[in-house]
Design a protein around this motif. Structure first.
Motif, PDB file in Angstrom:
ATOM      1  N   CYS A  11       0.809  -1.219   0.000  1.00  0.00           N
ATOM      2  CA  CYS A  11       0.000   0.000   0.000  1.00  0.00           C
ATOM      3  C   CYS A  11       0.844   1.271   0.000  1.00  0.00           C
ATOM      4  CB  CYS A  11      -0.962   0.004   1.184  1.00  0.00           C
ATOM      5  SG  CYS A  11      -0.131  -0.109   2.765  1.00  0.00           S
ATOM      6  N   ASN A  12       2.119   1.173   0.307  1.00  0.00           N
ATOM      7  CA  ASN A  12       2.969   2.351   0.358  1.00  0.00           C
ATOM      8  C   ASN A  12       4.377   1.986  -0.096  1.00  0.00           C
ATOM      9  OD1 ASN A  12       3.717   4.964   0.823  1.00  0.00           O
ATOM     10  ND2 ASN A  12       3.772   4.808   3.038  1.00  0.00           N
ATOM     11  N   VAL A  13       4.948   2.796  -0.969  1.00  0.00           N
ATOM     12  CA  VAL A  13       6.291   2.561  -1.488  1.00  0.00           C
ATOM     13  C   VAL A  13       7.154   3.760  -1.098  1.00  0.00           C
ATOM     14  CG1 VAL A  13       7.677   2.204  -3.560  1.00  0.00           C
ATOM     15  CG2 VAL A  13       5.388   1.243  -3.416  1.00  0.00           C
ATOM     16  N   TYR A  27      11.273   9.756  -0.349  1.00  0.00           N
ATOM     17  CA  TYR A  27      10.062  10.139  -1.059  1.00  0.00           C
ATOM     18  C   TYR A  27       9.145   8.929  -1.065  1.00  0.00           C
ATOM     19  CZ  TYR A  27       7.049  12.122  -4.638  1.00  0.00           C
ATOM     20  OH  TYR A  27       5.967  12.616  -5.330  1.00  0.00           O
ATOM     21  N   ASP A  28       7.875   9.134  -0.726  1.00  0.00           N
ATOM     22  CA  ASP A  28       6.970   7.993  -0.699  1.00  0.00           C
ATOM     23  C   ASP A  28       5.823   8.184  -1.678  1.00  0.00           C
ATOM     24  OD1 ASP A  28       5.268   9.766   0.564  1.00  0.00           O
ATOM     25  OD2 ASP A  28       5.236   8.726   2.464  1.00  0.00           O
ATOM     26  N   GLY A  34      11.266  13.768   2.661  1.00  0.00           N
ATOM     27  CA  GLY A  34      11.994  14.089   3.880  1.00  0.00           C
ATOM     28  C   GLY A  34      13.479  14.145   3.600  1.00  0.00           C
ATOM     29  N   PHE A  35      14.155  15.033   4.308  1.00  0.00           N
ATOM     30  CA  PHE A  35      15.589  15.209   4.113  1.00  0.00           C
ATOM     31  C   PHE A  35      16.299  15.205   5.460  1.00  0.00           C
ATOM     32  CE2 PHE A  35      13.469  17.329   0.620  1.00  0.00           C
ATOM     33  CZ  PHE A  35      14.137  16.832  -0.476  1.00  0.00           C
ATOM     34  N   VAL A  36      17.502  14.643   5.486  1.00  0.00           N
ATOM     35  CA  VAL A  36      18.367  14.704   6.655  1.00  0.00           C
ATOM     36  C   VAL A  36      19.646  15.391   6.198  1.00  0.00           C
ATOM     37  CG1 VAL A  36      19.664  13.378   8.361  1.00  0.00           C
ATOM     38  CG2 VAL A  36      17.405  12.601   7.633  1.00  0.00           C
ATOM     39  N   SER A  37      19.919  16.563   6.766  1.00  0.00           N
ATOM     40  CA  SER A  37      21.062  17.360   6.339  1.00  0.00           C
ATOM     41  C   SER A  37      22.375  16.678   6.691  1.00  0.00           C
ATOM     42  CB  SER A  37      21.012  18.735   6.994  1.00  0.00           C
ATOM     43  OG  SER A  37      22.149  19.485   6.626  1.00  0.00           O
TER      44      SER A  37
END
Length: 73
Positions: A11-13, A27-28, A34-37
């Protein structure tokens, strides 16, 4: 042992990209990202790179010991 899953059960990738400026970018399938610096990590790597370069130019016994001590960082 892991069971095989059916495509209809998914149901989610989520996609993940690893890099230097952003350590992880995700990215879903619900269009959320979402990003982690990686800024802190990048600065720390640059600092140790500069330090190693200076120590290698010195070519003293104590500088070689210091290079060996920071080798795993």
């Amino acid at each position: 042992d892991v069971e095989e899953s059916n495509i209809s059960d998914i149901c989610n990738v989520v996609g993940i990209d690893r890099g230097i400026n952003f350590v992880v970018a995700t990215y879903d399938s619900k269009h959320k990202s979402g990003f982690v610096s990686g800024k802190v990590i990048k600065q720390k790597r640059a600092n140790y790179s500069k330090l190693r370069k200076e120590l290698q130019m010195r070519r003293t016994a104590s500088s070689r010991r210091r290079i060996k001590a920071i080798g795993g960082r």
